[in-house]
Motif scaffolding. Structure first.
Motif, PDB file in Angstrom:
ATOM      1  N   GLU A   1       0.749  -1.130  -0.272  1.00 33.35           N
ATOM      2  CA  GLU A   1      -0.025   0.034   0.005  1.00 33.35           C
ATOM      3  C   GLU A   1       0.966   1.264  -0.005  1.00 33.35           C
ATOM      4  O   GLU A   1       0.430   2.292  -0.550  1.00 33.35           O
ATOM      5  N   ILE A   2       2.202   1.240   0.427  1.00 28.32           N
ATOM      6  CA  ILE A   2       3.007   2.354   0.604  1.00 28.32           C
ATOM      7  C   ILE A   2       3.931   2.290  -0.715  1.00 28.32           C
ATOM      8  O   ILE A   2       5.144   2.743  -0.498  1.00 28.32           O
ATOM      9  N   GLY A   3       3.899   1.516  -1.586  1.00 26.72           N
ATOM     10  CA  GLY A   3       4.590   1.280  -2.699  1.00 26.72           C
ATOM     11  C   GLY A   3       5.793   0.394  -2.404  1.00 26.72           C
ATOM     12  O   GLY A   3       6.626   0.030  -3.382  1.00 26.72           O
TER      13      GLY A   3
ATOM     14  N   PRO B   1       8.248   5.404   2.245  1.00 24.36           N
ATOM     15  CA  PRO B   1       6.950   5.294   1.245  1.00 24.36           C
ATOM     16  C   PRO B   1       7.083   6.161  -0.002  1.00 24.36           C
ATOM     17  O   PRO B   1       7.742   7.269   0.284  1.00 24.36           O
ATOM     18  N   LYS B   2       6.657   5.821  -1.067  1.00 17.83           N
ATOM     19  CA  LYS B   2       6.661   6.540  -2.279  1.00 17.83           C
ATOM     20  C   LYS B   2       6.173   7.955  -2.011  1.00 17.83           C
ATOM     21  O   LYS B   2       4.867   7.906  -1.660  1.00 17.83           O
TER      22      LYS B   2
END
Lengths: 98, 265
Positions: free
Chosen positions: B114-116, B121-122
């Motif tokens: 979910e955060i890449g 995180p992206k």
């Protein structure tokens, strides 16, 4: 007779040890006060060295200026808002004006 | 100490502060929940609760200082109580902060889809660890050196030097809090920006809060040293503040290495 002499010799040795132990103990007490004075001076110097280091690091660090960031794309996991706070839509420290 | 007393323990007098502190805590909790859910009167109850709690803390500690410093109830046996209490409190604080580092490591060692699938995180901008975070890291240990200077000065009976050393300790602490505020102001993310923001601000924010508590504790010790409350042989309050301060300055190294440096590159 020999054992009595040995015993008395031991006793006098013990007495001498006790006699020398007492002033030695007293000396240790006075030297511990001296140690504290010595340690006080030592840690005062260490503190000054720490302050000088931090000041130099701060001067170098702050002279570089601060970075600027681009707005990221609106990913769903960024800027999460589930419901309003009592004071409004944003968190107290969340307003960014760069 | 009372002449007829045949033991070295302090039998305390009845005090209203336990019940007033409990009522203050109750009003703070209920008021806090009411306020966060926008109930009418929530803010008033929360404010009253906090005022009540702060007042109780002030008068309770004032009474303890009177009992120890002015009435001489804190014998060697009695001093063991606050010593064990301080140590157990600090141990519980270690566990408290450990949970936040656990959360941060849990989220960053295997970042979710979910955060890449990456950390940070992206899209998350992170602070350069070698700028303000690096600058802020040696300030607290320097303050720790200053509190050690104060401790030896008290043991050596150099009363004025101890006050100066405590002033240096507190000033370094305030500089550290100032830089932390500056860092937060410049930070590209907030606590609502993904699991990164949540873990970053929870861990560093609670550390900063502990720095503020330790600073207040040291300010009280500085005032007491200035007033001549602390002696060579009896300065338990100062010792507790120094232990707490060393805990706070050592703990600073963990967020620097694991959150700013490892978690930010």
């Amino acid at each position: 007779m020999a054992s009595a002499a040995a015993r008395s010799g031991l006793r006098s040795l013990a007495a001498r040890a006790k006699a020398t132990a007492a002033p030695a103990a007293r000396r240790r007490m006075s030297s511990s006060a001296h140690d504290d004075a010595h340690e006080t001076a030592k840690w005062e110097k260490i503190t000054y060295a720490g302050i000088v280091t931090c000041t130099l690091l701060a001067a170098y660090n702050l002279s570089k200026g601060h970075p600027h960031f681009d707005e990221p794309p609106a990913y769903p996991y960024l800027h999460i808002r589930n419901k309003e706070f009592p004071w409004g839509p944003d968190g107290l420290f969340e307003n960014k004006h760069h | 100490m009372i002449e007829s007393q045949r033991h070295s323990y302090h039998l305390v007098d009845p005090s209203p502060w336990p019940i007033s502190g409990s009522l203050g805590a109750l009003a703070t909790t209920v008021g806090g929940v009411m306020y966060m859910h926008s109930f009418q009167g929530g803010a008033t109850l929360l404010s009253l609760g906090l005022i009540f709690l702060l007042y109780t803390m002030f008068v309770w500690w004032r009474d303890v200082l009177r009992e120890s410093t002015l009435e001489g109830h804190h014998t060697k046996a009695v001093q063991l109580g606050p010593r064990y209490g301080s140590i157990l409190f600090i141990v519980s604080e270690v566990m408290f902060l450990f949970a936040f580092f656990w959360a941060s490591s849990h989220s960053s060692l295997a970042p979710t889809v979910e955060i890449g699938g990456i950390w940070p995180p992206k899209g998350i901008g992170v602070l350069d660890p070698w700028e303000i975070p690096l600058l802020n890291t040696p300030i607290l240990p320097s303050s720790g050196a200053a509190v050690t200077w104060a401790h030896h000065a008290i043991l050596a009976g150099k009363e004025k030097r101890a006050v100066y050393a405590l002033v240096a300790t507190v000033l370094l602490a305030l500089v550290s809090t100032g830089f932390q505020g500056m860092e937060y102001y410049q930070a590209p993310s907030t606590i609502s920006d993904s699991i990164y923001g949540s873990t970053f601000f929870l861990a560093t924010g609670f550390h900063g809060f502990h720095v503020i508590i330790g600073t207040l504790f040291l300010i009280v010790c500085g005032i007491r040293q200035y007033l001549g409350h602390l002696t060579k042989k009896h300065h338990v309050g100062f010792e507790a503040a120094a232990w707490y301060w060393h805990f706070v300055d050592v703990v600073r190294l963990f967020p620097f290495v694991s959150i700013y440096w490892w978690g930010g590159i």
